[in-house]
Structure formats: structure tokens, C-alpha cells
Scaffold this motif. Structure first.
Motif, PDB file in Angstrom:
ATOM      1  N   PHE A 161       0.729  -1.112   0.212  1.00 49.77           N
ATOM      2  CA  PHE A 161      -0.067  -0.273   0.060  1.00 49.77           C
ATOM      3  C   PHE A 161       0.912   1.170  -0.004  1.00 49.77           C
ATOM      4  O   PHE A 161       1.945   1.130   0.570  1.00 49.77           O
ATOM      5  N   ARG A 162       0.602   2.032  -0.639  1.00 48.30           N
ATOM      6  CA  ARG A 162       1.216   3.453  -0.783  1.00 48.30           C
ATOM      7  C   ARG A 162       0.329   4.870  -0.767  1.00 48.30           C
ATOM      8  O   ARG A 162      -0.749   4.610  -1.133  1.00 48.30           O
ATOM      9  N   GLU A 163       1.001   5.660  -0.286  1.00 46.07           N
ATOM     10  CA  GLU A 163       0.413   7.211  -0.300  1.00 46.07           C
ATOM     11  C   GLU A 163       1.272   8.287  -0.984  1.00 46.07           C
ATOM     12  O   GLU A 163       2.412   8.419  -0.768  1.00 46.07           O
ATOM     13  N   HIS A 164       0.480   9.029  -1.654  1.00 43.91           N
ATOM     14  CA  HIS A 164       1.164  10.102  -2.519  1.00 43.91           C
ATOM     15  C   HIS A 164       0.453  11.308  -1.759  1.00 43.91           C
ATOM     16  O   HIS A 164      -0.797  11.735  -2.250  1.00 43.91           O
ATOM     17  N   SER A 165       0.642  11.642  -0.497  1.00 44.30           N
ATOM     18  CA  SER A 165       0.123  12.650   0.189  1.00 44.30           C
ATOM     19  C   SER A 165      -0.195  14.176  -0.418  1.00 44.30           C
ATOM     20  O   SER A 165      -1.181  14.707  -0.300  1.00 44.30           O
ATOM     21  N   LYS A 166       0.811  14.393  -1.123  1.00 46.57           N
ATOM     22  CA  LYS A 166       0.749  15.941  -1.849  1.00 46.57           C
ATOM     23  C   LYS A 166      -0.532  15.864  -2.841  1.00 46.57           C
ATOM     24  O   LYS A 166      -0.977  16.964  -2.921  1.00 46.57           O
ATOM     25  N   ALA A 167      -0.745  14.696  -3.549  1.00 44.32           N
ATOM     26  CA  ALA A 167      -1.868  14.845  -4.513  1.00 44.32           C
ATOM     27  C   ALA A 167      -3.284  14.351  -3.750  1.00 44.32           C
ATOM     28  O   ALA A 167      -4.157  14.097  -4.509  1.00 44.32           O
ATOM     29  N   SER A 168      -3.175  13.923  -2.401  1.00 39.04           N
ATOM     30  CA  SER A 168      -4.194  13.114  -1.917  1.00 39.04           C
ATOM     31  C   SER A 168      -4.586  11.910  -2.525  1.00 39.04           C
ATOM     32  O   SER A 168      -5.921  11.672  -2.980  1.00 39.04           O
ATOM     33  N   GLU A 169      -3.678  10.975  -3.002  1.00 40.25           N
ATOM     34  CA  GLU A 169      -3.891   9.855  -3.656  1.00 40.25           C
ATOM     35  C   GLU A 169      -3.322   8.749  -2.682  1.00 40.25           C
ATOM     36  O   GLU A 169      -2.376   8.824  -2.252  1.00 40.25           O
ATOM     37  N   LYS A 170      -3.870   7.528  -3.018  1.00 41.84           N
ATOM     38  CA  LYS A 170      -3.553   6.288  -2.240  1.00 41.84           C
ATOM     39  C   LYS A 170      -3.695   5.168  -3.306  1.00 41.84           C
ATOM     40  O   LYS A 170      -4.523   5.013  -3.935  1.00 41.84           O
ATOM     41  N   TYR A 171      -2.671   4.309  -3.187  1.00 40.28           N
ATOM     42  CA  TYR A 171      -2.352   3.240  -4.195  1.00 40.28           C
ATOM     43  C   TYR A 171      -2.121   1.765  -3.558  1.00 40.28           C
ATOM     44  O   TYR A 171      -1.755   1.513  -2.222  1.00 40.28           O
ATOM     45  N   SER A 179       0.464   0.071 -10.230  1.00 42.76           N
ATOM     46  CA  SER A 179      -0.304   0.571  -8.943  1.00 42.76           C
ATOM     47  C   SER A 179      -1.617   0.841  -9.355  1.00 42.76           C
ATOM     48  O   SER A 179      -1.865   1.503 -10.207  1.00 42.76           O
ATOM     49  N   ILE A 180      -2.667   0.767  -8.417  1.00 45.12           N
ATOM     50  CA  ILE A 180      -3.998   1.031  -8.627  1.00 45.12           C
ATOM     51  C   ILE A 180      -4.558   2.025  -7.731  1.00 45.12           C
ATOM     52  O   ILE A 180      -4.545   1.919  -6.397  1.00 45.12           O
ATOM     53  N   PRO A 181      -4.747   3.230  -8.145  1.00 43.20           N
ATOM     54  CA  PRO A 181      -5.450   4.121  -7.118  1.00 43.20           C
ATOM     55  C   PRO A 181      -6.805   3.743  -6.586  1.00 43.20           C
ATOM     56  O   PRO A 181      -7.641   3.357  -7.225  1.00 43.20           O
ATOM     57  N   TYR A 182      -6.850   3.887  -5.359  1.00 41.83           N
ATOM     58  CA  TYR A 182      -8.345   3.645  -4.771  1.00 41.83           C
ATOM     59  C   TYR A 182      -8.894   4.726  -3.878  1.00 41.83           C
ATOM     60  O   TYR A 182      -9.987   4.696  -3.388  1.00 41.83           O
ATOM     61  N   PHE A 183      -7.764   5.754  -3.740  1.00 40.48           N
ATOM     62  CA  PHE A 183      -8.446   7.067  -3.311  1.00 40.48           C
ATOM     63  C   PHE A 183      -7.826   8.189  -4.066  1.00 40.48           C
ATOM     64  O   PHE A 183      -6.645   8.437  -4.219  1.00 40.48           O
ATOM     65  N   TYR A 184      -8.806   8.605  -5.239  1.00 40.68           N
ATOM     66  CA  TYR A 184      -8.288   9.482  -6.474  1.00 40.68           C
ATOM     67  C   TYR A 184      -9.426  10.535  -6.824  1.00 40.68           C
ATOM     68  O   TYR A 184     -10.477   9.902  -7.441  1.00 40.68           O
ATOM     69  N   ARG A 185      -9.294  11.374  -6.287  1.00 40.16           N
ATOM     70  CA  ARG A 185     -10.319  12.364  -6.541  1.00 40.16           C
ATOM     71  C   ARG A 185     -10.657  12.820  -7.770  1.00 40.16           C
ATOM     72  O   ARG A 185     -11.815  13.358  -7.870  1.00 40.16           O
ATOM     73  N   ARG A 186      -9.758  12.546  -8.750  1.00 39.29           N
ATOM     74  CA  ARG A 186      -9.909  13.176  -9.980  1.00 39.29           C
ATOM     75  C   ARG A 186     -11.195  12.659 -10.453  1.00 39.29           C
ATOM     76  O   ARG A 186     -11.991  12.875 -11.473  1.00 39.29           O
ATOM     77  N   THR A 187     -11.330  11.312 -10.321  1.00 37.01           N
ATOM     78  CA  THR A 187     -12.362  10.243 -10.944  1.00 37.01           C
ATOM     79  C   THR A 187     -13.448   9.965  -9.834  1.00 37.01           C
ATOM     80  O   THR A 187     -14.490   9.209  -9.922  1.00 37.01           O
ATOM     81  N   GLY A 188     -13.399  10.721  -8.561  1.00 38.11           N
ATOM     82  CA  GLY A 188     -14.393  10.668  -7.496  1.00 38.11           C
ATOM     83  C   GLY A 188     -14.344   9.242  -6.865  1.00 38.11           C
ATOM     84  O   GLY A 188     -15.355   8.628  -6.354  1.00 38.11           O
ATOM     85  N   LEU A 189     -13.160   8.758  -6.776  1.00 43.33           N
ATOM     86  CA  LEU A 189     -13.039   7.247  -6.193  1.00 43.33           C
ATOM     87  C   LEU A 189     -12.361   7.518  -4.551  1.00 43.33           C
ATOM     88  O   LEU A 189     -11.225   7.781  -4.506  1.00 43.33           O
TER      89      LEU A 189
END
Length: 314
Positions: free
Chosen positions: A22-32, A48-58
Motif C-alpha cells: 500500500f502506498r500514499e502520495h500525500s501531496k496529491a491526496s492519492e492512495k495506491y 499501482s491501482i489508485p483507490y483514493f483518487y479524487r479526479r475520478t471521485g474514487l
């Protein structure tokens, strides 16, 4: 999501999906979640599959929901489906996006679906982050790894991966012409709302009260030069660039943690409290209700409400 890779793999119970981290890209508010999808014919895709990804409302927050999501998208990662994705998107960019030459150069580079080092693989461009953001705003899913080792080198670099998931809706910043910006500044009388002063008029920006990090494709709108003055005052406030960036960081932290920001370090909210309301969505137009009451959302209303509170409690 407090769960180990081992615990999650047991919960997943799918031998064709291999979970690595599991990984997190905190600056972009993304989790993978880093995975390998293995198909029954032996073909595999690793990434890597994003599962917290605001651009697509996930926004997946539970392990069970992530299990369901991985099983749902698994069929998109066969050799046949990936080739279809590449062919369709190559055609789309040749037919519809040929005018976006700079961004197209980045997309073409990413379309082989391998990790790309910003320094060594992507086109040499000082504003590469804007190009990557453009591709996200067109509805594509991109994964970012900020500390991935560069192939053949003893160094790490930020890498970008295009994930072959169906293209989502187009999102992005609202359009604001120079004429609109000048009109908005005049309507709000060149008052820097943070300083409550006209002293520093230079560099003022019409700042969206409702932060971009909580927008979705339904939220974006044009800002016509003939926008009524009342609407301008409802949507915008004037700040300088420094405060605009500060607010952006406060709103990003709120988005990530569910804790609303404070202005001048004063723990006062004219509606609600420091916690993001549980009954308000995190993204989309209805999310704006969760911003109401925060000092950063409407600085002038916050100031007036605080002064009223002080007067009533003398």
C-alpha cells in the motif's frame, strides 16, 4: 485503512491478484495498492491501482470495498483489453487532441503503459506537473511513485504510470479570462479579504471560496465576463498569491484528514466545528456545505461572525 498486505491478501482470496504494498502520495491526496494482475492465459500486468483518487471521485476507505473494486476492474487487465485501450486512446489523441501538442507528447510517451521517469523518460519540460495534471483532468487514471528507482541507475526519481482503466469525465479548473479577473477585483473593491485592507492591491487573485480539491466533473463551470456582481461575491474572495497557496494547503489537509482548518490559529467556526460533517460528501457540489463555517471558506463572513460572537459575549 489499517490492514497489512498479508491480512488483505487473505481477505481478497483471489490467487490471480497478487498484492505487494500500500502506498500514499500525500501531496496529491492519492492512495495506491501495488498489485500484479495475472490472467489465466499467463498474461500479467504489474503496477499501482489508485483507490483514493479524487479526479475520478474514487474514495475507498474499507478493505472489503477495495476487495470488491479490485475484482471489478480485474477484467480490464487482459492482453486483449489493454491492446483495445491503447488503440482507442491513440486514435482519440490523434483525432481529437492533436492541437494539444505539448501534452500529447507526454501522453504518447505514457501510452506503452510502463513506468516513466520524469527526469529520464518524459519530454524535457520545466512544467511537467501541469502536463500530468492536464492528462488527469481529461479523465485518465495515472499513478505516481515519488521514490522509484530509475532503470539502470543508482538513483530514484518521480515516475508516472498510465493505468489502462476506462477514461472518466473531463474535469479541471474553471476558466477565468483577464477581463473577468479585472471585473472581479473591481467588484470586490480591491480589498484583500485576509488583511481586510486595500493597502496591497497588487497581485490580488479572485479566489474560489469552494476549493478545487473538492470539485468533480459536475462542479466545473465557466466564468463569463458578464457574470452578475452578486454571483461574483458569492463565489469568490480576493487574496494575494501567498494566501491563495496557504488556503490550498489548508483545504488539502482538511480533505485528507477530515479536520477543518483554522484562520489565524483561532478555533472558531461560524457553523459546525473542526470536524468535517459525516453527512456531507467529500467531493462534488454538495461538498460545499461542509466548507460553510470555516474561516478559509469565507474570510469576511467568518470575521463578521467572530466580531458578533465577541460583542454578544462581553
Amino acid at each position: 485503512m489499517e490492514i497489512t498486505v498479508e491480512e488483505f491478501s487473505d481477505l481478497l482470496d483471489n490467487k490471480y491478484i497478487i498484492v505487494e504494498a500500500f502506498r500514499e502520495h500525500s501531496k496529491a491526496s492519492e492512495k495506491y495498492i501495488d498489485v500484479t494482475f495475472v490472467q489465466k492465459d499467463g498474461y500479467s500486468w504489474k503496477g499501482s491501482i489508485p483507490y483514493f483518487y479524487r479526479r475520478t471521485g474514487l474514495f475507498i476507505e474499507t478493505a472489503n470495498d477495495l476487495v470488491d473494486y479490485l475484482n471489478e476492474i480485474y477484467p480490464h487487465f487482459t492482453k486483449t483489453e489493454i491492446k483495445k485501450f491503447q488503440a482507442a486512446e491513440k486514435k482519440r489523441w490523434n483525432d481529437e487532441m492533436s492541437g494539444k501538442k505539448t501534452t500529447k507528447g507526454f501522453f504518447d510517451n505514457l501510452l506503452d503503459l510502463d513506468w516513466k521517469s520524469v527526469k529520464y523518460d518524459l519530454p524535457n519540460n520545466p512544467n511537467w506537473a501541469r502536463r500530468i495534471q492536464d492528462i488527469k483532468e481529461f479523465g485518465y487514471t495515472l499513478a505516481t511513485d515519488t521514490r522509484r528507482q530509475v532503470n539502470g541507475k543508482y538513483e530514484t526519481d518521480t515516475h508516472i504510470l498510465l493505468v489502462p482503466l476506462p477514461k472518466g469525465g473531463v474535469t479541471g479548473y474553471e476558466v477565468m479570462s483577464p477581463a473577468f479577473k479585472a471585473k472581479a477585483i473591481a467588484v470586490m473593491e480591491s480589498i484583500n479579504v485576509y488583511e481586510c485592507s486595500k493597502a496591497n492591491k497588487h497581485g490580488l487573485l479572485p479566489d474560489h471560496k469552494f476549493p478545487e480539491i473538492r470539485w468533480d466533473e459536475e462542479t466545473r463551470a465557466e466564468n463569463p465576463d458578464k457574470m452578475p456582481e452578486k454571483e461574483i461575491k458569492e463565489k469568490f474572495q480576493l487574496v494575494d498569491n501567498q494566501r491563495n497557496q496557504q488556503k490550498r494547503e489548508v483545504c488539502r489537509k482538511c480533505f485528507q484528514t477530515g479536520k477543518r482548518g483554522t484562520l489565524y490559529g483561532i478555533n472558531f467556526f461560524y457553523e459546525g466545528n473542526e470536524n468535517w460533517p459525516n453527512d456531507i460528501p467529500k467531493i462534488g457540489k454538495n461538498a460545499e456545505k461542509g466548507c460553510v463555517g470555516c474561516g478559509w471558506y469565507d474570510i469576511q463572513k467568518w470575521r463578521e461572525s467572530l466580531n458578533q460572537f465577541i460583542e454578544e459575549n462581553k
